[in-house]
Motif scaffolding. Sequence first.
Motif, PDB file in Angstrom:
ATOM      1  N   GLU A  73      54.084  22.758  79.214  1.00 55.01           N
ATOM      2  CA  GLU A  73      53.160  23.583  79.985  1.00 55.01           C
ATOM      3  C   GLU A  73      53.800  24.150  81.252  1.00 55.01           C
ATOM      4  O   GLU A  73      53.353  25.177  81.770  1.00 55.01           O
ATOM      5  N   THR A  74      54.845  23.497  81.760  1.00 55.11           N
ATOM      6  CA  THR A  74      55.494  24.006  82.969  1.00 55.11           C
ATOM      7  C   THR A  74      56.622  24.986  82.652  1.00 55.11           C
ATOM      8  O   THR A  74      57.176  25.594  83.576  1.00 55.11           O
ATOM      9  N   PHE A  75      56.945  25.161  81.381  1.00 55.91           N
ATOM     10  CA  PHE A  75      58.115  25.947  80.991  1.00 55.91           C
ATOM     11  C   PHE A  75      57.988  27.418  81.370  1.00 55.91           C
ATOM     12  O   PHE A  75      58.975  28.070  81.695  1.00 55.91           O
ATOM     13  N   ALA A  76      56.785  27.944  81.318  1.00 57.59           N
ATOM     14  CA  ALA A  76      56.593  29.382  81.561  1.00 57.59           C
ATOM     15  C   ALA A  76      56.793  29.770  83.019  1.00 57.59           C
ATOM     16  O   ALA A  76      56.996  30.945  83.325  1.00 57.59           O
ATOM     17  N   ALA A  77      56.749  28.818  83.935  1.00 55.39           N
ATOM     18  CA  ALA A  77      56.902  29.154  85.352  1.00 55.39           C
ATOM     19  C   ALA A  77      58.300  29.706  85.610  1.00 55.39           C
ATOM     20  O   ALA A  77      59.296  29.115  85.195  1.00 55.39           O
ATOM     21  N   PRO A  78      58.409  30.842  86.289  1.00 57.19           N
ATOM     22  CA  PRO A  78      59.727  31.451  86.504  1.00 57.19           C
ATOM     23  C   PRO A  78      60.579  30.628  87.466  1.00 57.19           C
ATOM     24  O   PRO A  78      60.069  30.039  88.426  1.00 57.19           O
ATOM     25  N   THR A  79      61.873  30.608  87.209  1.00 54.78           N
ATOM     26  CA  THR A  79      62.819  29.965  88.120  1.00 54.78           C
ATOM     27  C   THR A  79      63.830  30.974  88.657  1.00 54.78           C
ATOM     28  O   THR A  79      64.723  30.607  89.412  1.00 54.78           O
ATOM     29  N   ILE A  80      63.689  32.239  88.238  1.00 53.61           N
ATOM     30  CA  ILE A  80      64.510  33.337  88.756  1.00 53.61           C
ATOM     31  C   ILE A  80      63.547  34.417  89.245  1.00 53.61           C
ATOM     32  O   ILE A  80      62.856  35.053  88.450  1.00 53.61           O
ATOM     33  N   ARG A  81      63.476  34.625  90.547  1.00 50.60           N
ATOM     34  CA  ARG A  81      62.513  35.575  91.117  1.00 50.60           C
ATOM     35  C   ARG A  81      63.269  36.650  91.912  1.00 50.60           C
ATOM     36  O   ARG A  81      64.112  36.299  92.725  1.00 50.60           O
ATOM     37  N   PRO A  82      62.943  37.950  91.729  1.00 50.27           N
ATOM     38  CA  PRO A  82      61.930  38.491  90.815  1.00 50.27           C
ATOM     39  C   PRO A  82      62.431  38.633  89.381  1.00 50.27           C
ATOM     40  O   PRO A  82      61.665  38.709  88.443  1.00 50.27           O
ATOM     41  N   GLY A  83      63.723  38.697  89.166  1.00 53.55           N
ATOM     42  CA  GLY A  83      64.349  38.863  87.867  1.00 53.55           C
ATOM     43  C   GLY A  83      65.791  39.277  88.078  1.00 53.55           C
ATOM     44  O   GLY A  83      66.187  39.729  89.172  1.00 53.55           O
ATOM     45  N   GLY A  84      66.596  39.125  87.052  1.00 54.96           N
ATOM     46  CA  GLY A  84      68.035  39.286  87.191  1.00 54.96           C
ATOM     47  C   GLY A  84      68.543  40.702  87.386  1.00 54.96           C
ATOM     48  O   GLY A  84      69.678  40.881  87.841  1.00 54.96           O
ATOM     49  N   PHE A  85      67.737  41.714  87.058  1.00 56.49           N
ATOM     50  CA  PHE A  85      68.190  43.098  87.259  1.00 56.49           C
ATOM     51  C   PHE A  85      67.894  43.512  88.700  1.00 56.49           C
ATOM     52  O   PHE A  85      67.087  44.410  88.981  1.00 56.49           O
ATOM     53  N   ALA A  86      68.530  42.803  89.620  1.00 52.17           N
ATOM     54  CA  ALA A  86      68.347  43.021  91.047  1.00 52.17           C
ATOM     55  C   ALA A  86      69.626  42.598  91.755  1.00 52.17           C
ATOM     56  O   ALA A  86      70.497  41.958  91.170  1.00 52.17           O
ATOM     57  N   GLU A  87      69.725  42.969  93.020  1.00 52.78           N
ATOM     58  CA  GLU A  87      70.924  42.621  93.777  1.00 52.78           C
ATOM     59  C   GLU A  87      70.918  41.160  94.216  1.00 52.78           C
ATOM     60  O   GLU A  87      71.972  40.527  94.319  1.00 52.78           O
TER      61      GLU A  87
END
Length: 281
Positions: A88-102
């Motif tokens: 149930e905790t797997f869906a929580a993001p650990t990369i914010r906002p996402g990798g296509f960023a600086e």
Amino acid sequence: MRAIVLDDYGAPALADLPEPDGPGELVRVLACGLCGSDVEKLRPEFGGVVLGHEVVAETQEGRRVALIHHHACGECTRCRAGHESTCETFAAPTIRPGGFAERVDAQAWVQVPDTLDDARATAIEPLACVLRGTERVPRGRVLVVGFGFIGRLFAAVLERRGDEVFAVDADPRRSGRPPDGPVDAAVICGRGGGETAIDAVEPGGTVLVFADAGAIPAAPIYRRELTIVGSRSGTPAAMRDAAALLPELDVPEPFVLPLDRFAEGLEVFRRRDALKVVFTP
């Protein structure tokens, strides 16, 4: 900072965003691979999202790391049964906002070996997913259905452990050696491919569903007593194993573009002109 943000129609566009302020550490993105699951999310309901999870970054201490995409609790019944991606905790993001960023806020990572350049090291995350899936594939003669980048990772891992590997793809430019008879197992790595995999497996065999296989016929499953299993995503342990193994594998070189040429790279991916597309900020 610059990032690729999906607009209200789900179309990607370069935009300026504030630096993320999250619970982890602010790291500098060095490279991020484009995954098929990213392309599937180019839809209006994902408007405002920054995609990208195959991330290589530099920490504030100057270490090169591959970021861990999701993190299961490791303690629930599903985790203990080996189904961490259903936690149930797997869906929580650990990369914010996402990798296509600086820059991104990251909560967990593994060290990147010095022998890997930034672009090639983005394969650590997909390789971790493949390693976890391979655990569910019986040894022997194995057919890989869908011979893109993920299919080639599967083939490399399976061959390394001693399996005889065959590969087919709907795109004749990508097909490998077709099977010369029934196989013990099949791995579905691309959309569709369900019937191809089912037809190729001998009675009592196994099919690993690693991608949306579409409709899979039930009759041959029960008549030939086939085993159908699924696998999705990796784990922190698989990430560590992938980082150690990747330098030893013969993996296709990625097609690398700067982030401001995202539209060009996306078109290359959609035309299937490259097995892997990687972006650098």
